[in-house]
Design an enzyme around this catalytic site. Structure first.
Site, PDB file in Angstrom:
ATOM      1  N   LYS A 187      -0.780   5.298  10.545  1.00 55.89           N
ATOM      2  CA  LYS A 187       0.554   5.474  10.746  1.00 55.89           C
ATOM      3  C   LYS A 187       0.853   4.987  12.109  1.00 55.89           C
ATOM      4  O   LYS A 187       0.311   5.069  13.109  1.00 55.89           O
ATOM      5  CB  LYS A 187       1.009   6.709  10.412  1.00 55.89           C
ATOM      6  CG  LYS A 187       0.674   7.096   8.718  1.00 55.89           C
ATOM      7  CD  LYS A 187       1.648   6.104   8.106  1.00 55.89           C
ATOM      8  CE  LYS A 187       1.326   6.064   6.613  1.00 55.89           C
ATOM      9  NZ  LYS A 187      -0.033   5.901   5.993  1.00 55.89           N
TER      10      LYS A 187
HETATM   11  C1  PLP Z   1       4.557   6.159   1.490  1.00 53.60           C
HETATM   12  C2  PLP Z   1       3.142   7.030   1.776  1.00 53.60           C
HETATM   13  N1  PLP Z   1       3.393   8.337   1.265  1.00 53.60           N
HETATM   14  C3  PLP Z   1       2.213   9.060   1.448  1.00 53.60           C
HETATM   15  C4  PLP Z   1       0.994   8.843   1.941  1.00 53.60           C
HETATM   16  C5  PLP Z   1      -0.194   9.561   1.985  1.00 53.60           C
HETATM   17  O1  PLP Z   1      -0.281  10.042   3.327  1.00 53.60           O
HETATM   18  P1  PLP Z   1      -1.491  10.825   3.714  1.00 53.60           P
HETATM   19  O2  PLP Z   1      -2.809   9.750   3.909  1.00 53.60           O
HETATM   20  O3  PLP Z   1      -1.311  11.643   5.104  1.00 53.60           O
HETATM   21  O4  PLP Z   1      -1.856  11.732   2.498  1.00 53.60           O
HETATM   22  C6  PLP Z   1       0.940   7.216   2.326  1.00 53.60           C
HETATM   23  C7  PLP Z   1      -0.323   6.775   3.016  1.00 53.60           C
HETATM   24  O5  PLP Z   1      -0.477   5.752   3.403  1.00 53.60           O
HETATM   25  C8  PLP Z   1       2.333   6.538   2.456  1.00 53.60           C
HETATM   26  O6  PLP Z   1       2.163   5.198   2.583  1.00 53.60           O
END
Ligand code: PLP
Length: 380
Positions: A187
Site C-alpha cells: 500500500k
Molecule cells: C480495496 C481493498 N480493500 C481491502 C483490502 C484488504 O487489505 P488488508 O490486506 O490490509 O486486509 C485490500 C487489499 O489489497 C484492498 O485492495
C-alpha cells in the site's frame, strides 16, 4: 546493456527508512509490544488527519471490514451493496458478518462504484453500502452520502487505496459513517500487515469492543493499575488489535505519507506525458476536483491483433524484467460468488483490459524511464 540484464523491477516496493527502524527498536526495548501507547498515538494521528471522531488500529483492513460490518449490525438476510471491481476482502467480510453482497456496476471512467447503479441495487433488505476509492481516486463521496442518508443506510468507505486523497475538498475516509484503511505491504504506506477503522464514535467503540474479545478495557489501560483478572466480556468478540511493534512503523510511515503521495503523483505525471497517444492504451483519467492518492497507475489496454493486457504484462516481465499487477479479478466472477449470477458488463470490460504499472517512491528516475521505454518497445 540489454534490458533483461537489469535487476527485476517489482510492481511495488515499500519505502522503509532509519526512522521506522529506530521507532521499532524503541518499542522492542520499551517492554510493551502489543496494542499500547504507540497504537494509541497512531490512532490519534489518523483520527485527527481524517477529522473523524474515533479510530482503532487493527491487524489488517480485512479485520477492519469485518468489525465494520459487525458494528453495523449486519445480520442474515441483510444486503450490502459493494463494487465487484475490488479486492475480495469487503465481500468476504459481508458474508462472514452474515450478510449478502450485492454487486453494483462500475463507472467506466474512474472504475469506482457508480452511484446510480448503487441506487438501482437498493432493496428493502439493504442495510449498508461499502464504497471503495479505486486506485486512490475517491469515489463520488457526496452522492454516496446523499444516497445513504436518503435510504437510511450505513456508508462504509474502504479507503485501502486512498490514504491521502481528496475529492471536492473532502478527504477520502472522512465522509463515511465508518472508514477502513489498509497498511498492507504493497500500500501507499505500510506496516507490513495492518489496518485502521475510523469514523463515528459509537460505531468505532463497538468495533473496538468486538475487536478486543468483547472486553471493554484494554490490557494497556489495565496494566499496572488493576488486577489483570478485573475484566468482563460483555459480547463474544474477536482479537484484531494492532501490536505496538506494527504501530511503531505506522507512526513513521504516516508522517511520510504526504511525501510518498507527492512522489507517486510525479511518477504518474511522467507516465501521463510519455505514454500518451499510444494506440489502444488508455491512461488514468483524473476528475476535476480530485487529488489522487496514486496507489495505482491503472491503464486499460484494448485487445488489438495479438496484443492484449496479458501479452503486454508477459512482455514487460519476460523481456524487460518489469513487474505489473492486475486490479482486479472482479469478485462476481470468483468461484465463491458466481452463484449470485450478477451481470456487470462495464466491470467485466475494465477487468479484461486493466494493468497496473509500477508507481512508488522507491523507484528512481531511471526506473521510471525504464518502464516508459519498455512500454514503447512493446508497442512498436
Ligand atoms: C480495496 C481493498 N480493500 C481491502 C483490502 C484488504 O487489505 P488488508 O490486506 O490490509 O486486509 C485490500 C487489499 O489489497 C484492498 O485492495
Amino acid at each position: 546493456m540489454k534490458a533483461a540484464a537489469l535487476p527485476f523491477l517489482p510492481w511495488s516496493l515499500p519505502s522503509i527508512g532509519r526512522e521506522e527502524e529506530a521507532e521499532v527498536l524503541d518499542t522492542l526495548r520499551s517492554g510493551w509490544l502489543t496494542h499500547g501507547p504507540k497504537a494509541l498515538r497512531f490512532e490519534e494521528a489518523v483520527r485527527d488527519a481524517l477529522g473523524v471522531e474515533d479510530a482503532f488500529a487493527v491487524s489488517s483492513c480485512t479485520a477492519a471490514l469485518h468489525l465494520a460490518l459487525l458494528a453495523a449490525g449486519i445480520r442474515p438476510g441483510d444486503e450490502v451493496i459493494t463494487p465487484s471491481l475490488t479486492f475480495c476482502a469487503a465481500p468476504n467480510a459481508i458474508v462472514r458478518a452474515g450478510g449478502t453482497p450485492v454487486f453494483a456496476e462500475a463507472d467506466p471512467v474512474t472504475f469506482n462504484l457508480d452511484p446510480a447503479a448503487a441506487e438501482r441495487a437498493v432493496t428493502h433488505r439493504t442495510k449498508a453500502i461499502v464504497v471503495m476509492h479505486y486506485g486512490g481516486q475517491p469515489c463520488d463521496l457526496a452522492a454516496f452520502r446523499k444516497l445513504a442518508d436518503e435510504y437510511g443506510l450505513l456508508l462504509i468507505e474502504d479507503a485501502a487505496h486512498a490514504l491521502h486523497a481528496w475529492r471536492d475538498g473532502a478527504r477520502a475516509g472522512s465522509v463515511g459513517d465508518l472508514t477502513v484503511l489498509s497498511f498492507y505491504a504493497n500500500k501507499v504506506m505500510t506496516t507490513g500487515e495492518g489496518g485502521m477503522i475510523a469514523g463515528r464514535t459509537e460505531l468505532v467503540q463497538r468495533a473496538r469492543l468486538l475487536g478486543r474479545h468483547g472486553i471493554g478495557i484494554s490490557v494497556w489501560q489495565r496494566h499496572g493499575t488493576q488486577r489483570t483478572a478485573d475484566y468482563e466480556v460483555t459480547v463474544p468478540g474477536l482479537k484484531y488489535t494492532m501490536p505496538d511493534i506494527t504501530a511503531a512503523v505506522g507512526l513513521q510511515q504516516w508522517r511520510k505519507l504526504p511525501d510518498f503521495t507527492a512522489r507517486r503523483a510525479r511518477i504518474a505525471a511522467s507516465y501521463d506525458r510519455s505514454l500518451a497517444g499510444l494506440p489502444g492504451l488508455l491512461l488514468p483519467a483524473v476528475l476535476d476536483g480530485v487529488r489522487h492518492g496514486w496507489f495505482l497507475y491503472a491503464v486499460l489496454i484494448d485487445p488489438v491483433g495479438c496484443r492484449s493486457r496479458d501479452s503486454v504484462a508477459d512482455a514487460l516481465r519476460e523481456i524487460h524484467g518489469i513487474g505489473t499487477s492486475v486490479h482486479f479479478k472482479p469478485v462476481h466472477r470468483l468461484a465463491a460468488y458466481r452463484h449470485l449470477e450478477t451481470d456487470l458488463p462495464v466491470t467485466d470490460r475494465i477487468a479484461a483490459r486493466q494493468l497496473s504499472l509500477p508507481c512508488y517512491p522507491a523507484m528512481t528516475a531511471s526506473d521510471v524511464q525504464r518502464v516508459i521505454d519498455a512500454v514503447h518497445a512493446v508497442w512498436t
